[in-house]
Design a protein around this motif. Structure first.
Motif, PDB file in Angstrom:
ATOM      1  N   GLY A  15      12.039   2.421 -12.897  1.00 47.56           N
ATOM      2  CA  GLY A  15      13.067   1.351 -12.830  1.00 47.56           C
ATOM      3  C   GLY A  15      13.046   0.325 -11.913  1.00 47.56           C
ATOM      4  N   HIS A  16      11.971   0.432 -10.931  1.00 47.38           N
ATOM      5  CA  HIS A  16      11.725  -0.582  -9.948  1.00 47.38           C
ATOM      6  C   HIS A  16      10.262  -0.637  -9.778  1.00 47.38           C
ATOM      7  N   THR A  17       9.442  -0.834 -10.917  1.00 45.28           N
ATOM      8  CA  THR A  17       7.977  -0.757 -10.666  1.00 45.28           C
ATOM      9  C   THR A  17       7.514  -2.126  -9.810  1.00 45.28           C
ATOM     10  N   GLY A  18       8.177  -3.302  -9.813  1.00 46.54           N
ATOM     11  CA  GLY A  18       7.683  -4.183  -9.024  1.00 46.54           C
ATOM     12  C   GLY A  18       7.952  -4.004  -7.547  1.00 46.54           C
ATOM     13  N   SER A  19       8.972  -3.402  -7.262  1.00 47.37           N
ATOM     14  CA  SER A  19       9.233  -3.084  -5.955  1.00 47.37           C
ATOM     15  C   SER A  19       8.249  -1.994  -5.273  1.00 47.37           C
ATOM     16  N   THR A  20       8.221  -0.984  -6.137  1.00 47.64           N
ATOM     17  CA  THR A  20       7.007   0.195  -5.871  1.00 47.64           C
ATOM     18  C   THR A  20       5.771  -0.635  -5.664  1.00 47.64           C
ATOM     19  N   LEU A  21       5.211  -1.373  -6.456  1.00 52.35           N
ATOM     20  CA  LEU A  21       3.968  -2.240  -6.149  1.00 52.35           C
ATOM     21  C   LEU A  21       3.790  -2.832  -5.024  1.00 52.35           C
ATOM     22  N   ARG A  22       4.859  -3.595  -4.643  1.00 48.84           N
ATOM     23  CA  ARG A  22       5.037  -4.164  -3.700  1.00 48.84           C
ATOM     24  C   ARG A  22       4.787  -3.550  -2.305  1.00 48.84           C
ATOM     25  N   GLN A  23       5.622  -2.321  -2.287  1.00 53.13           N
ATOM     26  CA  GLN A  23       5.536  -1.537  -1.081  1.00 53.13           C
ATOM     27  C   GLN A  23       4.272  -1.008  -1.017  1.00 53.13           C
ATOM     28  N   LEU A  24       3.543  -0.526  -1.931  1.00 52.57           N
ATOM     29  CA  LEU A  24       2.146   0.022  -1.792  1.00 52.57           C
ATOM     30  C   LEU A  24       1.408  -0.967  -1.243  1.00 52.57           C
ATOM     31  N   ALA A  25       1.601  -2.164  -1.666  1.00 48.83           N
ATOM     32  CA  ALA A  25       0.398  -3.538  -1.242  1.00 48.83           C
ATOM     33  C   ALA A  25       0.706  -3.196   0.226  1.00 48.83           C
ATOM     34  N   HIS A  26       1.891  -3.396   0.962  1.00 48.66           N
ATOM     35  CA  HIS A  26       2.388  -3.211   2.316  1.00 48.66           C
ATOM     36  C   HIS A  26       1.851  -2.182   3.023  1.00 48.66           C
ATOM     37  N   SER A  27       1.686  -1.187   2.230  1.00 49.44           N
ATOM     38  CA  SER A  27       1.221   0.015   3.165  1.00 49.44           C
ATOM     39  C   SER A  27      -0.007   0.675   2.889  1.00 49.44           C
ATOM     40  N   TRP A  28      -1.336  -0.218   2.798  1.00 53.44           N
ATOM     41  CA  TRP A  28      -2.566   0.011   2.510  1.00 53.44           C
ATOM     42  C   TRP A  28      -2.913   0.571   3.767  1.00 53.44           C
ATOM     43  N   TYR A  29      -2.607   0.397   5.002  1.00 49.78           N
ATOM     44  CA  TYR A  29      -3.430   0.955   6.128  1.00 49.78           C
ATOM     45  C   TYR A  29      -2.892   2.258   6.212  1.00 49.78           C
ATOM     46  N   VAL A  30      -1.711   2.744   5.626  1.00 51.61           N
ATOM     47  CA  VAL A  30      -1.409   4.131   5.765  1.00 51.61           C
ATOM     48  C   VAL A  30      -2.587   4.914   5.149  1.00 51.61           C
ATOM     49  N   PHE A  31      -3.195   4.695   4.229  1.00 47.90           N
ATOM     50  CA  PHE A  31      -4.130   5.329   3.544  1.00 47.90           C
ATOM     51  C   PHE A  31      -5.529   5.228   4.447  1.00 47.90           C
ATOM     52  N   ALA A  32      -5.702   4.034   5.008  1.00 50.70           N
ATOM     53  CA  ALA A  32      -7.074   3.529   5.685  1.00 50.70           C
ATOM     54  C   ALA A  32      -6.988   4.715   7.074  1.00 50.70           C
ATOM     55  N   PHE A  33      -5.816   4.872   7.473  1.00 50.17           N
ATOM     56  CA  PHE A  33      -5.649   5.678   8.826  1.00 50.17           C
ATOM     57  C   PHE A  33      -5.799   7.420   8.447  1.00 50.17           C
ATOM     58  N   GLN A  34      -5.885   7.642   7.252  1.00 46.59           N
ATOM     59  CA  GLN A  34      -6.417   9.000   6.937  1.00 46.59           C
ATOM     60  C   GLN A  34      -7.828   9.437   7.138  1.00 46.59           C
ATOM     61  N   LEU A  35      -8.718   8.261   6.941  1.00 46.78           N
ATOM     62  CA  LEU A  35     -10.126   8.350   7.243  1.00 46.78           C
ATOM     63  C   LEU A  35     -10.577   8.837   8.592  1.00 46.78           C
ATOM     64  N   PRO A  36     -11.576   9.657   8.719  1.00 47.86           N
ATOM     65  CA  PRO A  36     -12.104   9.700   9.910  1.00 47.86           C
ATOM     66  C   PRO A  36     -12.744   8.596  10.794  1.00 47.86           C
ATOM     67  N   LEU A  37     -12.638   8.276  12.154  1.00 47.04           N
ATOM     68  CA  LEU A  37     -13.362   7.281  12.848  1.00 47.04           C
ATOM     69  C   LEU A  37     -12.988   5.796  12.546  1.00 47.04           C
ATOM     70  N   LEU A  38     -12.695   5.668  11.450  1.00 43.64           N
ATOM     71  CA  LEU A  38     -12.454   3.989  10.929  1.00 43.64           C
ATOM     72  C   LEU A  38     -11.206   3.600  11.913  1.00 43.64           C
ATOM     73  N   PRO A  39      -9.930   4.243  11.778  1.00 40.17           N
ATOM     74  CA  PRO A  39      -8.866   3.590  12.640  1.00 40.17           C
ATOM     75  C   PRO A  39      -9.340   3.560  13.983  1.00 40.17           C
ATOM     76  N   GLU A  40     -10.050   4.461  14.587  1.00 40.51           N
ATOM     77  CA  GLU A  40     -10.349   4.385  16.058  1.00 40.51           C
ATOM     78  C   GLU A  40     -11.226   3.355  16.594  1.00 40.51           C
ATOM     79  N   ALA A  41     -12.303   2.936  15.424  1.00 41.65           N
ATOM     80  CA  ALA A  41     -12.924   1.905  15.276  1.00 41.65           C
ATOM     81  C   ALA A  41     -12.376   0.691  15.428  1.00 41.65           C
ATOM     82  N   MET A  42     -11.338   0.550  14.444  1.00 41.50           N
ATOM     83  CA  MET A  42     -10.408  -0.699  14.397  1.00 41.50           C
ATOM     84  C   MET A  42      -9.794  -0.943  16.039  1.00 41.50           C
ATOM     85  N   VAL A  43      -9.253   0.146  16.374  1.00 41.16           N
ATOM     86  CA  VAL A  43      -8.624  -0.072  17.665  1.00 41.16           C
ATOM     87  C   VAL A  43      -9.454  -0.893  18.733  1.00 41.16           C
ATOM     88  N   ARG A  44     -10.438  -0.290  18.879  1.00 40.88           N
ATOM     89  CA  ARG A  44     -11.677  -0.311  19.972  1.00 40.88           C
ATOM     90  C   ARG A  44     -12.104  -1.982  19.601  1.00 40.88           C
TER      91      ARG A  44
END
Length: 276
Positions: free
Chosen positions: A142-171
């Motif tokens: 019932g709110h597909t548009g809102s769901t897709l917009r939130q998922l687009a806003h939350s891309w970094y959550v999935f990137a943070f699951q990866l090993p080493l990449l977030p730490e490299a982004m920080v440094r």
């Protein structure tokens, strides 16, 4: 401002800061990622004119201890940290709580815990939905548009699951440029990634949202770059029996950029609840 150390159930020490009249009602302020307690300084200064204001460095940040494993950042442990803090600063009276970003996410764990319902007089959540409620909302029809917009806003959550990449982004400084809100210690940024690794995948698989009768106020910044207004205001409706939602002007770090506005909203909600 007074500072004390509070020991956690797993042996860490949390840096806790207090200001305002000690005999007034207690308001606990909990910060998110990648901040420490100082993100609340402006809000705390305003609230301390009327309340006993408590903030603390969440484990892994500021002057608090650092867990030695990802498991040390799980929501259940963060809730135990909160309990240790309120046991120390307000052992006999319930507290009002306001939390931002990951501080809000972790505080939902306490607000929906039956054992803590009598310890929390009110809860103001800013830019940090409960993970179980958020997952349930994302799965609704019932709110597909809102769901897709939130998922687009939350891309970094999935990137943070990866090993080493977030730490490299920080440094490399890339994460600071992406996040905004001013410079933070590299240590806090690196340690805080474990919040995402310790909690998100489990809640995606088994959301298990819990209800609460604690009076809840959700303040949803209109221009939040990471958490959309529909997610913040709609996800808790089926679970919070006493819920007020307000859309406020500002971006994700509204607690730092508009402290008087945020402090005013928190104080007004406390007055409405009527428990001091």
């Amino acid at each position: 401002m007074n500072e004390r150390l509070v020991e956690t159930t797993d042996g860490l020490r949390l840096a806790v800061y207090e200001q305002g009249p000690a005999d007034a009602g207690t308001v606990v302020l909990i910060h998110g990622y990648p901040d420490n307690h100082s993100v609340w300084d402006g809000v705390a200064e305003v609230l301390a004119e009327r309340f006993h204001v408590v903030s603390y460095d969440v484990r892994g940040t500021g002057e608090s201890g650092v867990p030695d494993s990802t498991a040390g950042y799980r929501l259940a442990q963060l809730s135990e940290d909160f309990t240790a803090v309120i046991d120390a600063v307000s052992p006999e009276a319930p507290v009002h709580v306001a939390a931002h970003d990951w501080g809000s996410i972790q505080t939902w764990e306490s607000v929906t815990a039956p054992a803590l319902s009598s310890r929390i007089a009110s809860y103001t959540s800013i830019s940090g939905p409960d993970l179980g409620m958020a997952t349930a909302w994302l799965r609704e029809r019932g709110h597909t548009g809102s769901t897709l917009r939130q998922l687009a806003h939350s891309w970094y959550v999935f990137a943070f699951q990866l090993p080493l990449l977030p730490e490299a982004m920080v440094r490399s400084g890339l994460l600071s440029r992406f996040v905004g809100g001013g410079p933070r210690p590299v240590k806090d940024q690196v340690n805080g990634v474990e919040l995402y690794r310790a909690n998100f995948l489990g809640k995606l698989v088994r959301p298990e949202p819990r209800p609460t009768d604690v009076p809840v106020q959700v303040l949803a910044p209109r221009d939040d770059a990471y958490v959309t207004v529909p997610l913040q205001t709609e996800a808790p409706r089926a679970y919070a029996s006493s819920l007020v939602t307000r859309v406020i002007e500002g971006g994700h770090w509204v607690v730092a950029t508009e402290p008087e506005q945020v402090a005013g909203e928190i104080a007004a909600f406390i007055e409405k609840v009527g428990v001091l």
